[in-house]
Design an enzyme around this catalytic site. Sequence first.
Site, PDB file in Angstrom:
ATOM      1  N   GLY A  16       0.827  -1.214   0.000  1.00  0.00           N
ATOM      2  CA  GLY A  16       0.000   0.000   0.000  1.00  0.00           C
ATOM      3  C   GLY A  16       0.851   1.250   0.000  1.00  0.00           C
ATOM      4  N   ARG A  77       0.877  -4.999  -5.799  1.00  0.00           N
ATOM      5  CA  ARG A  77       1.091  -6.298  -5.172  1.00  0.00           C
ATOM      6  C   ARG A  77       1.304  -7.270  -6.334  1.00  0.00           C
ATOM      7  NH1 ARG A  77      -2.684  -3.724  -1.637  1.00  0.00           N
ATOM      8  NH2 ARG A  77      -1.585  -3.321   0.313  1.00  0.00           N
ATOM      9  N   ASP A 108       5.739  -5.308   5.786  1.00  0.00           N
ATOM     10  CA  ASP A 108       6.466  -6.550   6.094  1.00  0.00           C
ATOM     11  C   ASP A 108       6.276  -7.623   5.019  1.00  0.00           C
ATOM     12  OD1 ASP A 108       3.850  -7.120   6.810  1.00  0.00           O
ATOM     13  OD2 ASP A 108       4.410  -8.293   8.576  1.00  0.00           O
ATOM     14  N   THR A 131       4.230   2.433   5.763  1.00  0.00           N
ATOM     15  CA  THR A 131       2.822   2.054   5.904  1.00  0.00           C
ATOM     16  C   THR A 131       2.166   2.963   6.932  1.00  0.00           C
ATOM     17  OG1 THR A 131       1.321   0.420   6.884  1.00  0.00           O
ATOM     18  CG2 THR A 131       3.635   0.080   7.305  1.00  0.00           C
ATOM     19  N   ASP A 133      -0.044   2.292   8.922  1.00  0.00           N
ATOM     20  CA  ASP A 133      -0.495   1.558  10.120  1.00  0.00           C
ATOM     21  C   ASP A 133       0.507   1.581  11.274  1.00  0.00           C
ATOM     22  OD1 ASP A 133      -2.877   0.828   8.955  1.00  0.00           O
ATOM     23  OD2 ASP A 133      -2.066  -1.013   8.089  1.00  0.00           O
ATOM     24  N   ASP A 135       2.699  -0.574  12.050  1.00  0.00           N
ATOM     25  CA  ASP A 135       2.465  -1.875  12.692  1.00  0.00           C
ATOM     26  C   ASP A 135       3.636  -2.844  12.511  1.00  0.00           C
ATOM     27  OD1 ASP A 135       2.185  -2.179   9.980  1.00  0.00           O
ATOM     28  OD2 ASP A 135       0.337  -3.336  10.069  1.00  0.00           O
ATOM     29  N   ARG A 177      -6.512  -2.846   9.406  1.00  0.00           N
ATOM     30  CA  ARG A 177      -7.159  -4.165   9.333  1.00  0.00           C
ATOM     31  C   ARG A 177      -6.748  -5.058  10.484  1.00  0.00           C
ATOM     32  NH1 ARG A 177      -6.402  -3.916   3.669  1.00  0.00           N
ATOM     33  NH2 ARG A 177      -4.485  -5.103   3.896  1.00  0.00           N
TER      34      ARG A 177
END
Length: 329
Positions: A16, A77, A108, A131, A133, A135, A177
């Site tokens: 993303g 992707r 990742d 990203t 996120d 995360d 998500r």
Amino acid sequence: MQKKKIKCIAVFTSGGDAPGMNAAIRAVTRAALANKVEVYGINYGFHGMIENDFWKLNYEDIGGIINLGGTILKTARCKEFVTYEGRQKAYKNLKERNIDGVVVIGGDGSFNGATCFSSEFDIPFIGIPGTIDNDINGTDYTIGFDTALNTVVRAVDKIKDTARSHGRIFFVESMGREAGLLALGSGLACGAEVILIPEVMEQEEELDKFIQKGIANKKTSGIILVAEGYKTGGALKLAERVKAKHPDIEARVSILGHIQRGGSPTAQDRIAATRMGVAAVDSLLAGKKNLMIGLKNHAIVEVPFSLAEKAFRPINSEFVRIQKVITRD
Ligand code: ATP
């Protein structure tokens, strides 16, 4: 064994998009050129590596991009890269250009792809976490997070005006998500009454308490910030559940969606991207491989790809605790 001198590298973005990716591309390119190393950009991530979609980057190609969201190298992707045949094609294209090292900017999943590739072929990869996120394990920070955080906060501030004016409860859904740090951080920053994130289950009890308290005090305006991956459903489902139980409550839903991924990166994202971009080139020149560049306690660190997994990253328990403290009556 003598270290191979790095003369030519490639850089690409994958997974993303996130604001600040362009600032990282710029920093990688400038750091390489400053060291007399040639640079190729690869369009569309691993897909472009397989499809031979490379272009030479020079100063003029990365001029005026530090403030732009998205990625000038596009992103994608790519299923084919998961196959050995796909990776072999990618290797051939890298080898034909004498590329000695690659910088991958992504999440990742992209680092897993790089790890897999480097176990089969002799080209080192260094990763930069990009990203919204935030995360990824091993780094306190990923490029794009601060911009997304500020986008959510600005949006919720506006929604709060309507919530207060009409006495409504708004269920606002942020991206995330599997990870709730974006919801948690923005919820704290905009004073959300309840924050629901995938990592913490008992927060739904806080929602019930907030509703009961509101009914008792005849006060029913507020913001419930929900990460899209919240386990028992996103903002829509939660709002439906509350409306079914309490038909008098005016509940509304606002799903913020892709506005969170776009926009001009904040100063924090641009600085992090620039630091990480330069560090990535330094690591390649030092003969390192299979590492993600991270930030820990404000300092640059190198983290093996094997540790830079989403699944290993714990949620910030201090943030969870202080949200409970400041919303407790
Ligand atoms: P985001 O979290 O923003 O989606 P990401 O980098 O985690 O970013 P993924 O879609 O998980 O994104 O991975 C990007 C690409 O990396 C995949 O499309 C695939 O081409 C490659 N990839 C991921 N895992 C592997 C693997 N085990 N082997 C080979 N390639 C992989």
